[in-house]
Design a protein around this motif. Structure first.
Motif, PDB file in Angstrom:
ATOM      1  N   LEU A  53       3.865  47.197 -16.015  1.00 16.16           N
ATOM      2  CA  LEU A  53       2.527  47.718 -15.714  1.00 16.16           C
ATOM      3  C   LEU A  53       2.541  49.244 -15.689  1.00 16.16           C
ATOM      4  O   LEU A  53       1.640  49.891 -16.209  1.00 16.16           O
ATOM      5  CB  LEU A  53       2.049  47.170 -14.364  1.00 16.16           C
ATOM      6  N   MET A  54       3.572  49.802 -15.063  1.00 16.42           N
ATOM      7  CA  MET A  54       3.693  51.266 -15.004  1.00 16.42           C
ATOM      8  C   MET A  54       3.744  51.848 -16.416  1.00 16.42           C
ATOM      9  O   MET A  54       3.017  52.790 -16.749  1.00 16.42           O
ATOM     10  CB  MET A  54       4.960  51.636 -14.218  1.00 16.42           C
ATOM     11  N   LYS A  55       4.585  51.259 -17.280  1.00 16.95           N
ATOM     12  CA  LYS A  55       4.749  51.791 -18.636  1.00 16.95           C
ATOM     13  C   LYS A  55       3.478  51.664 -19.462  1.00 16.95           C
ATOM     14  O   LYS A  55       3.205  52.469 -20.339  1.00 16.95           O
ATOM     15  CB  LYS A  55       5.915  51.093 -19.348  1.00 16.95           C
ATOM     16  N   SER A  56       2.681  50.624 -19.163  1.00 17.30           N
ATOM     17  CA  SER A  56       1.486  50.384 -19.983  1.00 17.30           C
ATOM     18  C   SER A  56       0.384  51.417 -19.728  1.00 17.30           C
ATOM     19  O   SER A  56      -0.500  51.585 -20.543  1.00 17.30           O
ATOM     20  CB  SER A  56       0.953  48.966 -19.739  1.00 17.30           C
ATOM     21  N   ILE A  57       0.439  52.111 -18.587  1.00 17.91           N
ATOM     22  CA  ILE A  57      -0.655  53.059 -18.293  1.00 17.91           C
ATOM     23  C   ILE A  57      -0.194  54.501 -18.082  1.00 17.91           C
ATOM     24  O   ILE A  57      -1.016  55.404 -18.056  1.00 17.91           O
ATOM     25  CB  ILE A  57      -1.468  52.619 -17.047  1.00 17.91           C
ATOM     26  N   SER A  58       1.133  54.729 -17.938  1.00 13.52           N
ATOM     27  CA  SER A  58       1.596  56.080 -17.561  1.00 13.52           C
ATOM     28  C   SER A  58       1.884  56.957 -18.760  1.00 13.52           C
ATOM     29  O   SER A  58       2.596  56.541 -19.673  1.00 13.52           O
ATOM     30  CB  SER A  58       2.889  55.995 -16.737  1.00 13.52           C
ATOM     31  N   GLU A  60       3.851  59.973 -20.732  1.00 17.27           N
ATOM     32  CA  GLU A  60       5.274  60.348 -20.754  1.00 17.27           C
ATOM     33  C   GLU A  60       5.613  61.334 -19.627  1.00 17.27           C
ATOM     34  O   GLU A  60       6.611  61.192 -18.919  1.00 17.27           O
ATOM     35  CB  GLU A  60       5.580  60.979 -22.127  1.00 17.27           C
ATOM     36  N   ARG A  61       4.745  62.327 -19.451  1.00 20.19           N
ATOM     37  CA  ARG A  61       4.970  63.380 -18.443  1.00 20.19           C
ATOM     38  C   ARG A  61       5.114  62.776 -17.045  1.00 20.19           C
ATOM     39  O   ARG A  61       5.967  63.166 -16.259  1.00 20.19           O
ATOM     40  CB  ARG A  61       3.768  64.343 -18.496  1.00 20.19           C
ATOM     41  N   SER A  62       4.261  61.776 -16.740  1.00 22.29           N
ATOM     42  CA  SER A  62       4.285  61.151 -15.416  1.00 22.29           C
ATOM     43  C   SER A  62       5.523  60.275 -15.245  1.00 22.29           C
ATOM     44  O   SER A  62       6.110  60.225 -14.160  1.00 22.29           O
ATOM     45  CB  SER A  62       3.022  60.317 -15.211  1.00 22.29           C
ATOM     46  N   CYS A  72       4.592  59.837  -8.828  1.00 19.73           N
ATOM     47  CA  CYS A  72       3.712  60.645  -9.676  1.00 19.73           C
ATOM     48  C   CYS A  72       2.264  60.224  -9.465  1.00 19.73           C
ATOM     49  O   CYS A  72       1.998  59.116  -8.982  1.00 19.73           O
ATOM     50  CB  CYS A  72       4.093  60.519 -11.160  1.00 19.73           C
ATOM     51  N   ASP A  73       1.349  61.123  -9.802  1.00 20.10           N
ATOM     52  CA  ASP A  73      -0.096  60.841  -9.727  1.00 20.10           C
ATOM     53  C   ASP A  73      -0.723  61.275 -11.037  1.00 20.10           C
ATOM     54  O   ASP A  73      -0.362  62.320 -11.578  1.00 20.10           O
ATOM     55  CB  ASP A  73      -0.776  61.665  -8.615  1.00 20.10           C
ATOM     56  N   PHE A  74      -1.677  60.518 -11.535  1.00 21.89           N
ATOM     57  CA  PHE A  74      -2.411  60.923 -12.737  1.00 21.89           C
ATOM     58  C   PHE A  74      -3.717  60.145 -12.789  1.00 21.89           C
ATOM     59  O   PHE A  74      -3.933  59.190 -12.021  1.00 21.89           O
ATOM     60  CB  PHE A  74      -1.577  60.682 -14.013  1.00 21.89           C
ATOM     61  N   GLN A 178     -12.513  71.888 -16.335  1.00 25.85           N
ATOM     62  CA  GLN A 178     -11.746  71.176 -15.321  1.00 25.85           C
ATOM     63  C   GLN A 178     -10.251  71.304 -15.607  1.00 25.85           C
ATOM     64  O   GLN A 178      -9.788  70.954 -16.690  1.00 25.85           O
ATOM     65  CB  GLN A 178     -12.161  69.697 -15.287  1.00 25.85           C
ATOM     66  N   ARG A 179      -9.507  71.803 -14.617  1.00 24.72           N
ATOM     67  CA  ARG A 179      -8.066  72.023 -14.788  1.00 24.72           C
ATOM     68  C   ARG A 179      -7.290  71.072 -13.887  1.00 24.72           C
ATOM     69  O   ARG A 179      -7.610  70.924 -12.712  1.00 24.72           O
ATOM     70  CB  ARG A 179      -7.714  73.471 -14.427  1.00 24.72           C
ATOM     71  N   GLU A 180      -6.282  70.443 -14.470  1.00 29.30           N
ATOM     72  CA  GLU A 180      -5.483  69.468 -13.720  1.00 29.30           C
ATOM     73  C   GLU A 180      -4.127  70.064 -13.365  1.00 29.30           C
ATOM     74  O   GLU A 180      -3.459  70.653 -14.215  1.00 29.30           O
ATOM     75  CB  GLU A 180      -5.307  68.200 -14.547  1.00 29.30           C
ATOM     76  N   ILE A 181      -3.754  69.921 -12.083  1.00 24.96           N
ATOM     77  CA  ILE A 181      -2.448  70.416 -11.637  1.00 24.96           C
ATOM     78  C   ILE A 181      -1.359  69.650 -12.397  1.00 24.96           C
ATOM     79  O   ILE A 181      -1.403  68.433 -12.513  1.00 24.96           O
ATOM     80  CB  ILE A 181      -2.261  70.196 -10.109  1.00 24.96           C
ATOM     81  N   GLY A 182      -0.384  70.399 -12.907  1.00 21.14           N
ATOM     82  CA  GLY A 182       0.706  69.750 -13.653  1.00 21.14           C
ATOM     83  C   GLY A 182       0.474  69.779 -15.143  1.00 21.14           C
ATOM     84  O   GLY A 182       1.375  70.071 -15.911  1.00 21.14           O
ATOM     85  N   ALA A 183      -0.771  69.527 -15.574  1.00 21.49           N
ATOM     86  CA  ALA A 183      -1.065  69.513 -17.017  1.00 21.49           C
ATOM     87  C   ALA A 183      -1.628  70.866 -17.453  1.00 21.49           C
ATOM     88  O   ALA A 183      -1.246  71.402 -18.497  1.00 21.49           O
ATOM     89  CB  ALA A 183      -2.047  68.411 -17.334  1.00 21.49           C
ATOM     90  N   ASP A 184      -2.564  71.431 -16.669  1.00 27.49           N
ATOM     91  CA  ASP A 184      -3.246  72.665 -17.086  1.00 27.49           C
ATOM     92  C   ASP A 184      -2.824  73.894 -16.275  1.00 27.49           C
ATOM     93  O   ASP A 184      -2.974  75.020 -16.731  1.00 27.49           O
ATOM     94  CB  ASP A 184      -4.764  72.497 -16.953  1.00 27.49           C
TER      95      ASP A 184
END
Length: 375
Positions: A53-58, A60-62, A72-74, A178-184
């Motif tokens: 389940l984790m692999k199906s929605i996460s 690569e970065r997470s 991790c959070d996303f 909109q800026r996301e912590i970790g990505a932006d």
């Protein structure tokens, strides 16, 4: 477990209107519905299921972050139907996932039941507007409604700094970046510092969790920006103390002065199950910084003084949390147990219930486990 099944689980969450989906080893997938946990009648998950389940929605970065720090959070979009904020973490050597549903439809200020004065406050060109409350109290939903109101009615440059991005805001009358912590950007304080060079009118800081971020938010509000921020405090007076206490003693007097001029309002929220229909209802504490309250902040008066000023400020739409809880209880919207569970002064509300001839299920209040499940 294949992605088809994650789709089926997400479909169930959306259809039933659940707020969260819990996936952990040794338990079937479980929904949080109207504040209570409800197991789905499917198989008990094993370690391979949660990994799949984790692999199906996460992204690569997470997955990499999960390997490195154990969590991790996303956020991700489930087609057009909803967005989900995902927290993945290790427990007892296995993976567990919690998916919080973020509805695609932004609610209006009236639908949420925010104080009517909020409509005027968010038109102001500068100041700090704080929305506070425990996790899951609807802070993101209230902030999204306010940002959306600005976006629809005013031409502003809005910058949000979030972890992760929850509600997506399309450009309307305003520009929304909109800026996301970790990505932006790496941190809230860095995102906020940079935002000041990006010609913003409105800045949303997802969490004011450290001294640097709090300092930068106050500075941004002082220099002519409308700043929205969140803290995990339960009252307006407590919010002011939390901010002041984040600073070293030598700076506290100066911060009081800055806060008294830059802070516009504090909205503290609690969310609880309705007992008249399905769904949830929010109770609010609302403080508008009037000249009298600005004086109390500047002089460092105790919280009780601020509470009194809120009580006398009803004509401005101010109210204490316990007063709102009591009115929701009187309207038959919430149970006495939930009211007392969320109250700041529970014993006073217990007395009020008894004086009004009502009863409270004492077992639930005396048993901390049962009370914890109710909360």
């Amino acid at each position: 477990m294949s992605t088809v099944q994650i789709d089926r689980l997400l479909e169930t969450v959306v259809k039933q209107g659940a707020s969260d989906l819990h996936l952990t080893v040794g338990k079937p997938p479980t929904l949080r519905l109207h504040g209570h946990l409800r197991e789905l009648k499917t198989k008990v998950l094993d370690a391979d299921d949660t990994v799949a389940l984790m692999k199906s929605i996460s992204p690569e970065r997470s997955q990499q972050e999960l390997q490195e720090v154990g969590g991790c959070d996303f956020g991700f979009a489930y087609g057009e139907k909803a967005r989900f904020r995902v927290a993945i973490f290790r427990q007892r050597g296995h993976l567990a996932l919690v998916l919080r549903q973020i509805p695609n439809k932004l609610l209006g200020l009236d639908q949420i039941g925010l104080p009517t004065i909020c409509r005027d406050l968010i038109r102001r060109p500068r100041g700090l507007f704080l929305v506070t409350g425990p996790t899951g109290s609807g802070k993101s939903t209230s902030l999204a409604a306010m940002i959306n109101n600005v976006n629809e009615n005013l031409d502003r440059h809005i910058i949000t700094i979030e972890d992760p991005i929850e509600y997506y805001h399309p450009h309307k009358k305003s520009i929304v970046n909109q800026r996301e912590i970790g990505a932006d950007c790496p941190t809230f304080s860095e995102g906020l510092r940079r935002a000041l060079r990006q010609d913003p009118d409105v800045i949303l800081v997802g969490e004011m969790r450290d001294l640097e971020t709090i300092e930068a938010a106050i500075q941004a509000a002082e220099t002519g920006h409308l700043v929205f921020g969140t803290l995990h405090t339960n009252s307006a007076g407590g919010t002011i103390n939390r901010i002041i206490d984040a600073f070293p003693n030598t700076q506290q007097a100066q911060i009081r002065v800055q806060l008294s001029t830059s802070l516009m309002a504090v909205l503290s929220q609690a969310l609880m199950p309705r007992c008249d229909t399905n769904g949830m209802v929010a109770a609010y504490e609302f403080m508008l910084v009037t000249p009298a309250i600005a004086n109390l902040i500047r002089e460092g008066k105790p919280v009780t003084y601020i509470d009194s000023a809120i009580q006398t400020g009803r004509k401005f739409g101010m109210r204490l949390l316990d007063d709102h809880l009591w009115s929701l209880y009187q309207e038959g919207k919430i149970s006495a147990e939930d009211m007392v569970d969320k109250a700041r002064e529970p014993s006073q509300l217990v007395d009020k219930v008894h004086r009004a001839g009502g009863t409270i299920n004492r077992a639930e209040l005396d048993d901390p486990e049962a009370a914890g499940q109710a909360g």
